[in-house]
Each structure stands twice: as structure tokens, then as C-alpha cells.
Design a protein around this motif. Structure first.
Motif, PDB file in Angstrom:
ATOM      1  N   ARG A 150       0.912  -1.236   0.050  1.00  0.00           N
ATOM      2  CA  ARG A 150      -0.003  -0.034  -0.058  1.00  0.00           C
ATOM      3  C   ARG A 150       0.891   1.251  -0.027  1.00  0.00           C
ATOM      4  O   ARG A 150       0.701   2.135  -0.705  1.00  0.00           O
ATOM      5  CB  ARG A 150      -0.998  -0.061   1.329  1.00  0.00           C
ATOM      6  CG  ARG A 150      -2.291  -0.887   1.153  1.00  0.00           C
ATOM      7  CD  ARG A 150      -3.209  -0.769   1.956  1.00  0.00           C
ATOM      8  NE  ARG A 150      -4.320  -1.616   1.561  1.00  0.00           N
ATOM      9  CZ  ARG A 150      -5.460  -1.282   0.995  1.00  0.00           C
ATOM     10  NH1 ARG A 150      -5.162  -0.100   0.173  1.00  0.00           N
ATOM     11  NH2 ARG A 150      -6.279  -2.314   0.707  1.00  0.00           N
ATOM     12  N   ARG A 151       2.047   1.212   0.814  1.00  0.00           N
ATOM     13  CA  ARG A 151       3.003   2.406   0.649  1.00  0.00           C
ATOM     14  C   ARG A 151       3.483   2.726  -0.661  1.00  0.00           C
ATOM     15  O   ARG A 151       3.652   3.834  -1.182  1.00  0.00           O
ATOM     16  CB  ARG A 151       3.976   1.993   1.774  1.00  0.00           C
ATOM     17  CG  ARG A 151       3.340   2.098   3.183  1.00  0.00           C
ATOM     18  CD  ARG A 151       4.516   2.009   4.083  1.00  0.00           C
ATOM     19  NE  ARG A 151       5.131   0.875   4.186  1.00  0.00           N
ATOM     20  CZ  ARG A 151       4.865  -0.167   5.045  1.00  0.00           C
ATOM     21  NH1 ARG A 151       3.858  -0.164   5.850  1.00  0.00           N
ATOM     22  NH2 ARG A 151       5.642  -1.366   4.996  1.00  0.00           N
ATOM     23  N   THR A 152       4.013   1.479  -1.019  1.00  0.00           N
ATOM     24  CA  THR A 152       4.551   1.509  -2.709  1.00  0.00           C
ATOM     25  C   THR A 152       3.692   2.054  -3.600  1.00  0.00           C
ATOM     26  O   THR A 152       3.965   2.873  -4.368  1.00  0.00           O
ATOM     27  CB  THR A 152       4.810   0.156  -2.925  1.00  0.00           C
ATOM     28  OG1 THR A 152       6.116  -0.252  -1.883  1.00  0.00           O
ATOM     29  CG2 THR A 152       5.529   0.275  -4.468  1.00  0.00           C
ATOM     30  N   LEU A 153       2.178   1.598  -3.416  1.00  0.00           N
ATOM     31  CA  LEU A 153       1.281   1.998  -4.462  1.00  0.00           C
ATOM     32  C   LEU A 153       0.963   3.340  -4.427  1.00  0.00           C
ATOM     33  O   LEU A 153       0.895   4.052  -5.521  1.00  0.00           O
ATOM     34  CB  LEU A 153      -0.011   1.090  -4.157  1.00  0.00           C
ATOM     35  CG  LEU A 153      -1.330   1.295  -5.156  1.00  0.00           C
ATOM     36  CD1 LEU A 153      -0.934   0.940  -6.503  1.00  0.00           C
ATOM     37  CD2 LEU A 153      -2.536   0.609  -4.705  1.00  0.00           C
ATOM     38  N   LYS A 169       1.577   8.408  -7.687  1.00  0.00           N
ATOM     39  CA  LYS A 169       1.792   9.564  -7.772  1.00  0.00           C
ATOM     40  C   LYS A 169       2.897  10.130  -8.710  1.00  0.00           C
ATOM     41  O   LYS A 169       2.851  10.953  -9.507  1.00  0.00           O
ATOM     42  CB  LYS A 169       2.423  10.123  -6.232  1.00  0.00           C
ATOM     43  CG  LYS A 169       2.381  11.473  -6.071  1.00  0.00           C
ATOM     44  CD  LYS A 169       2.879  12.195  -4.751  1.00  0.00           C
ATOM     45  CE  LYS A 169       3.109  13.579  -4.563  1.00  0.00           C
ATOM     46  NZ  LYS A 169       3.471  13.914  -3.255  1.00  0.00           N
ATOM     47  N   GLN A 170       3.683   9.346  -8.692  1.00  0.00           N
ATOM     48  CA  GLN A 170       4.887   9.426  -9.621  1.00  0.00           C
ATOM     49  C   GLN A 170       4.709   9.077 -10.932  1.00  0.00           C
ATOM     50  O   GLN A 170       5.250  10.014 -11.944  1.00  0.00           O
ATOM     51  CB  GLN A 170       6.176   8.478  -9.239  1.00  0.00           C
ATOM     52  CG  GLN A 170       7.638   8.781  -9.972  1.00  0.00           C
ATOM     53  CD  GLN A 170       7.888  10.252  -9.803  1.00  0.00           C
ATOM     54  OE1 GLN A 170       8.105  10.880  -8.615  1.00  0.00           O
ATOM     55  NE2 GLN A 170       8.218  10.999 -10.912  1.00  0.00           N
ATOM     56  N   PHE A 210       5.433  11.734 -14.332  1.00  0.00           N
ATOM     57  CA  PHE A 210       5.781  11.199 -15.421  1.00  0.00           C
ATOM     58  C   PHE A 210       4.873  11.498 -16.662  1.00  0.00           C
ATOM     59  O   PHE A 210       5.625  12.024 -17.819  1.00  0.00           O
ATOM     60  CB  PHE A 210       6.151   9.805 -15.571  1.00  0.00           C
ATOM     61  CG  PHE A 210       7.680   9.324 -14.767  1.00  0.00           C
ATOM     62  CD1 PHE A 210       8.477  10.422 -14.577  1.00  0.00           C
ATOM     63  CD2 PHE A 210       7.543   8.352 -14.203  1.00  0.00           C
ATOM     64  CE1 PHE A 210       9.504  10.104 -13.924  1.00  0.00           C
ATOM     65  CE2 PHE A 210       8.621   7.978 -13.171  1.00  0.00           C
ATOM     66  CZ  PHE A 210       9.561   8.944 -13.323  1.00  0.00           C
ATOM     67  N   ALA A 211       3.437  11.346 -16.441  1.00  0.00           N
ATOM     68  CA  ALA A 211       2.668  11.550 -17.505  1.00  0.00           C
ATOM     69  C   ALA A 211       2.732  12.688 -18.089  1.00  0.00           C
ATOM     70  O   ALA A 211       2.028  12.993 -19.357  1.00  0.00           O
ATOM     71  CB  ALA A 211       1.163  11.061 -17.200  1.00  0.00           C
ATOM     72  N   THR A 259      13.151   2.130  -8.705  1.00  0.00           N
ATOM     73  CA  THR A 259      13.279   3.280  -7.283  1.00  0.00           C
ATOM     74  C   THR A 259      12.088   3.225  -6.655  1.00  0.00           C
ATOM     75  O   THR A 259      12.315   3.225  -5.222  1.00  0.00           O
ATOM     76  CB  THR A 259      13.396   4.560  -8.076  1.00  0.00           C
ATOM     77  OG1 THR A 259      14.635   4.421  -8.834  1.00  0.00           O
ATOM     78  CG2 THR A 259      13.683   5.596  -6.908  1.00  0.00           C
ATOM     79  N   PHE A 260      10.897   3.001  -7.164  1.00  0.00           N
ATOM     80  CA  PHE A 260       9.542   3.220  -6.344  1.00  0.00           C
ATOM     81  C   PHE A 260       8.960   1.622  -5.877  1.00  0.00           C
ATOM     82  O   PHE A 260       8.054   1.575  -5.492  1.00  0.00           O
ATOM     83  CB  PHE A 260       8.568   4.014  -7.062  1.00  0.00           C
ATOM     84  CG  PHE A 260       9.274   5.358  -7.324  1.00  0.00           C
ATOM     85  CD1 PHE A 260       8.710   6.372  -6.141  1.00  0.00           C
ATOM     86  CD2 PHE A 260       9.786   5.837  -8.136  1.00  0.00           C
ATOM     87  CE1 PHE A 260       9.062   7.682  -6.188  1.00  0.00           C
ATOM     88  CE2 PHE A 260      10.206   7.081  -8.266  1.00  0.00           C
ATOM     89  CZ  PHE A 260       9.805   8.176  -7.096  1.00  0.00           C
ATOM     90  N   GLY A 261       9.715   0.822  -6.572  1.00  0.00           N
ATOM     91  CA  GLY A 261       9.188  -0.532  -6.103  1.00  0.00           C
ATOM     92  C   GLY A 261       7.642  -0.658  -6.893  1.00  0.00           C
ATOM     93  O   GLY A 261       6.907  -1.676  -6.472  1.00  0.00           O
ATOM     94  N   PHE A 262       7.521  -0.278  -7.948  1.00  0.00           N
ATOM     95  CA  PHE A 262       6.058  -0.228  -8.594  1.00  0.00           C
ATOM     96  C   PHE A 262       6.226  -1.088  -9.837  1.00  0.00           C
ATOM     97  O   PHE A 262       6.876  -0.727 -10.858  1.00  0.00           O
ATOM     98  CB  PHE A 262       5.624   1.164  -9.172  1.00  0.00           C
ATOM     99  CG  PHE A 262       4.191   1.240  -9.504  1.00  0.00           C
ATOM    100  CD1 PHE A 262       3.439   1.074  -8.177  1.00  0.00           C
ATOM    101  CD2 PHE A 262       3.636   1.313 -10.548  1.00  0.00           C
ATOM    102  CE1 PHE A 262       1.879   1.299  -8.430  1.00  0.00           C
ATOM    103  CE2 PHE A 262       2.281   1.506 -10.833  1.00  0.00           C
ATOM    104  CZ  PHE A 262       1.490   1.429  -9.641  1.00  0.00           C
TER     105      PHE A 262
END
Length: 469
Positions: free
Chosen positions: A394-397, A402-403, A407-408, A423-426
Motif C-alpha cells: 500500500r505504501r509503494t502503491l 503519484k510518480q 511522468f505522464a 526506485t519506487f518498487g512499482f
């Protein structure tokens, strides 16, 4: 008989019916295959029986039956429609060189029409149209048996030779009960006959479909509907594989004995029994949906895709945990992690942004504990494993979503997707799904760009290791 049987009742009726017909009922095999490194999961009912289909003697004899839990993630993106799931149960019966088509086809017809109570007039079938290139004849025998059964039920037994799904979509079946297809009606673990690995067994199959007249044909899938159409009007209930060939370097050789390998999707048969084209309305899934409605305040009719994905993925993750898998970044653990993370992502659509797995797992355990007691016995352990992964992701999500939005604004290439992953584990799979959901354009070569970044990182890591040594 009225069409009111539950999935649990159908499972029990099938096993009792097969036992009455001399079959030994064998327990389910774990989702993690034993002594089979060629695949991550048990993806079909026949997989645990492969040595016996190749000729070894089974300790239970030559007539066997079971209800085998399976997991397939090849079609994970399809989960969310009315019939696809990653986790499913296959009702299976096997003849290891005992009986063949003349006994198998009528006994399955009897089970579906007399024991379950399905309407004969809504049953359609397909058979193998032959493969001259490999010297495999058209399956006229199965078609003849089906024709006799339809006629005895007072149903016209017209036949049509379609060859391919593409041609079927163009010309339709004109109401024919029996449709012949080519590759679609050849069954083996490695795809069609041309793709079979050496040593694999396979054979022609005959498939059983149930037609739901309340579902209108969608022309997006072709001008005409047919048994193998993907519009949802026809749903395959199961198939009988007449496994009598083995792929060799020289071509196809006969197996030591002719086998029957039947697999029937329990969820789909149960859906047919309640006259619903939506498999998520059966007793194995609907209690999970109802719990999601209760927790979220959302309606299933308004949030079908999200609720279907969550119900399916958490059920699959539960059985993986029961069978000893834990979330990780490798092999089976990675797939389990992916199921959990997709469930968390779709939970956001329902407003479930707090930890909710512990409120769902007991429902899943309650559904299965009676027939698979190991699920009930391990319920607390499963809840602990899945809840820990949920909290972590949930923290990663939140950070990843947001990131991705940032980028979009300037465009998303494989480089940005790699940053999200590294970097973000996504996970890249979630990034691309999210981009599709939000109509975020990805660069045309994003996959190649992502792979280049990954390769560069690995090369850099290798150089650092060499310098350190």
C-alpha cells in the motif's frame, strides 16, 4: 431435476457418480508441481497424472477421478470478464487404457443433463477436424456419438466443419450442434500439435459448451457467433481429451495405451446450473463479492471488474499460501506477489484504502474448508502472510501512482517505467495497466527501452562486483 445445484453439491455429485462407475477418487495435488520443473504451477487436472498417461501404472488403478485446484496466469489480463479466473477447480476423470470414446462421452452427457440438470437443448459441442500433415484423422467417432445422444434427446444433430475460429466467425454455425475445428480441438500442454515439445502426450478433444440465450452476440468478435466465440454467449464447460499420441523426433507415435483425460470447470458448470453466464455469482465466489460490497459500500453491478479481480486473486493467493508459497521476487512467489498487488490496486477503486485482507480471508476459508480442510487449518497463517504483503505494498502503491502521474505530464517511456520499478518498487505490469486505465500514452518502444535500462543496470552491478572482488 431443477437447476438449483450449488458448486459444492456438483463437486460431490461428480465424485460420487464417478465412484459408482468404478473410479478411485484421488486427493488434489498441490498448486506447486512435484518433480516437474517445466512449469511453475499445476495448471490442469492432468498435470499430476502425466507419468501415468505416458504408461506408468497408477497405484489407484486405471479409473481415477478428482477435483483438482489449478492456477493459470497466462490470461491474467482477462480476469474481470464474466468467465475468466486465474484460480479454478477442474473436475476430472481418467481412463488409463480402460474405456474410450464410447463410454466417456455418454457418461459426461449423463452427468451434466441428469445429475446436474442442465438443459440438453442448450448444449453444443466441438470435435477435431483432423491434421493431415501429422497423419491424424478427423474425429468422426466422437461426432457420431454426440449425434446419437442429441437425436435420442429429440435434438437435431446437424454438423458443420469450420476448421478455424476465424472462419467460424465469418460464416457461423447456422445452429449446428456439432462443429469441427482444427488446432482448437487438439489438446496438449504445449499448445497445438506443431508446438508440442518432444515427449509430450496429446490428442484430439471434444469440447462441451453451454449456450446462454440471454447474452447477445457482440459483433466485435466476428459477424457470427459460434461455439468458440469469445462474446460470452457460449461458455465452455469442459473437454474430453482422447490422449493417444506422443510427440517424437519422427512425428507422432501412439502411446502404450489410449487414455481418456476429462476436465470440467466446476465454476462454469455451477454457473450453468443457476443459468448465469457470470461465474462470479456461484457459491464459490459470490460470498467474497458480497463481503466486498459490505466493506466498500459499492455495488457489484457498478464495480464488476474490480470486485471480480479481487475475489479471484485473493482466492488464488490463499491457496498458494496454503500450499507453502510466500510472496517474493522469484518464481512462484513473484506470481503470488503480483496477484496480491493487483488485488490491492483494484481495491482502491472501491475506496478500500485500509488493510482489508484480514476481513476477506475468513470468507474464503469458510467457502473451502469443508472439502479442502487444509484451507481452514491454515487460515490464520494465510491471513498473516497476505496481510503483511498488503500493508507493505500500500505504501509503494501510493508513491508509484503519484510518480506515474508526474511522468505522464512529459511522456512515459521505458526509462520512466524502469524508474518506477527500480526506485519506487512499482512493478512494470501495474504501471502499464494503470497507464491503460488512465489513458496515459506510452512510447511505442517502451518494452525495448525498459529492457535496455534493466540490462544496463545488471551490467553495472556486475562491474561493481568484479571491482569489489
Amino acid at each position: 431435476m431443477t437447476m438449483t445445484m450449488t458448486a459444492d453439491e456438483i463437486r460431490r455429485a461428480f465424485l460420487d457418480y464417478m465412484a459408482e462407475r468404478g473410479h478411485v477418487i484421488i486427493p488434489r495435488a498441490p498448486l506447486i508441481p512435484r518433480d516437474d520443473p517445466s512449469t511453475l504451477f499445476t495448471g490442469s487436472g492432468m498435470q499430476p497424472l502425466l507419468p501415468y498417461l505416458l504408461g506408468a501404472e497408477h497405484p489407484g488403478g486405471r479409473r481415477l477421478a478428482d477435483s483438482q485446484t489449478c492456477l493459470r496466469v497466462q490470461d491474467i489480463e482477462e480476469v474481470g470478464d464474466n468467465r475468466h479466473t486465474t484460480f479454478f477447480e477442474m473436475l476430472g476423470n481418467w481412463s488409463l487404457g480402460e474405456y474410450f470414446k464410447e463410454e466417456q462421452i455418454p457418461q459426461i452427457w449423463t452427468f451434466l443433463t441428469e445429475k446436474v440438470g442442465l438443459v440438453p437443448d442448450r448444449i453444443f459441442v466441438s470435435c477435431f477436424s483432423g491434421d493431415p500433415g501429422h497423419g491424424i484423422p478427423k474425429d468422426e467417432d466422437s461426432a457420431g456419438i454426440w449425434s446419437r445422444l442429441f437425436v435420442e434427446a429429440g435434438i437435431s444433430a446437424d454438423q458443420v466443419d469450420l476448421g478455424t475460429e476465424e472462419r467460424a466467425a465469418e460464416v457461423g454455425t447456422n445452429g449446428a450442434r456439432i462443429a469441427f475445428y482444427g488446432k482448437k480441438n487438439w489438446w496438449c500442454r504445449g499448445g497445438n500439435a506443431d508446438e508440442m515439445p518432444l515427449g509430450e502426450p496429446g490428442g484430439p478433444d471434444t469440447e462441451i459448451f453451454y449456450m446462454f440465450p440471454q447474452v447477445e452476440h457482440d459483433p466485435a468478435f466476428g459477424a457470427n457467433c459460434h461455439q468458440n466465440c469469445d462474446c460470452g454467449r457460449f461458455i465452455e464447460l469442459g473437454n474430453s481429451v482422447f490422449m493417444e499420441y506422443q510427440r517424437t523426433a519422427e512425428g507422432f507415435a501412439p502411446l502404450p495405451r489410449r487414455n481418456v483425460d476429462y476436465g470440467g470447470g466446476l465454476a462454469r458448470i455451477a454457473a450453468a446450473a443457476i443459468d448465469s453466464p457470470d461465474v462470479f455469482r456461484i457459491g464459490l465466489l459470490w460470498p467474497i463479492i458480497e463481503r466486498l460490497e459490505e466493506l466498500s459500500g459499492a455495488s457489484y453491478d457498478d464495480q464488476k471488474r474490480s470486485m471480480r479481480v479481487i475475489a479471484d486473486h485473493l482466492r488464488g493467493a490463499t491457496f498458494l499460501a496454503v500450499d507453502g508459497v510466500t510472496p517474493s521476487n522469484k518464481a512462484q512467489g513473484y506470481v503470488m506477489r503480483r496477484l496480491i498487488r493487483r488485488a490491492v490496486r483494484f481495491a482502491f477503486d472501491l475506496g478500500l484504502e485500509e488493510n482489508f485482507f484480514p476481513q476477506i480471508i475468513p470468507t474464503i476459508a469458510g467457502i473451502y474448508a469443508a472439502h479442502f480442510p487444509e484451507v481452514g487449518e491454515h487460515a490464520e497463517y494465510v491471513e498473516k502472510i497476505l496481510a503483511k504483503e498488503e500493508q507493505s505494498f500500500r505504501r509503494t502503491l501510493r508513491k508509484g501512482l503519484k510518480q506515474l502521474s508526474q511522468f505522464a505530464k512529459t511522456g512515459v517511456t521505458g526509462r520512466e517505467l524502469f524508474v518506477l520499478s527500480d526506485t519506487f518498487g512499482f512493478p512494470v505490469e501495474l504501471s502499464t495497466e494503470e497507464a491503460e486505465r488512465k489513458n496515459i500514452a506510452l512510447s511505442e518502444n517502451w518494452r525495448e527501452e525498459f529492457d535496455e535500462q534493466l540490462a544496463a543496470q545488471r551490467a553495472q552491478s556486475q562491474r561493481r562486483t568484479t571491482l569489489h572482488v
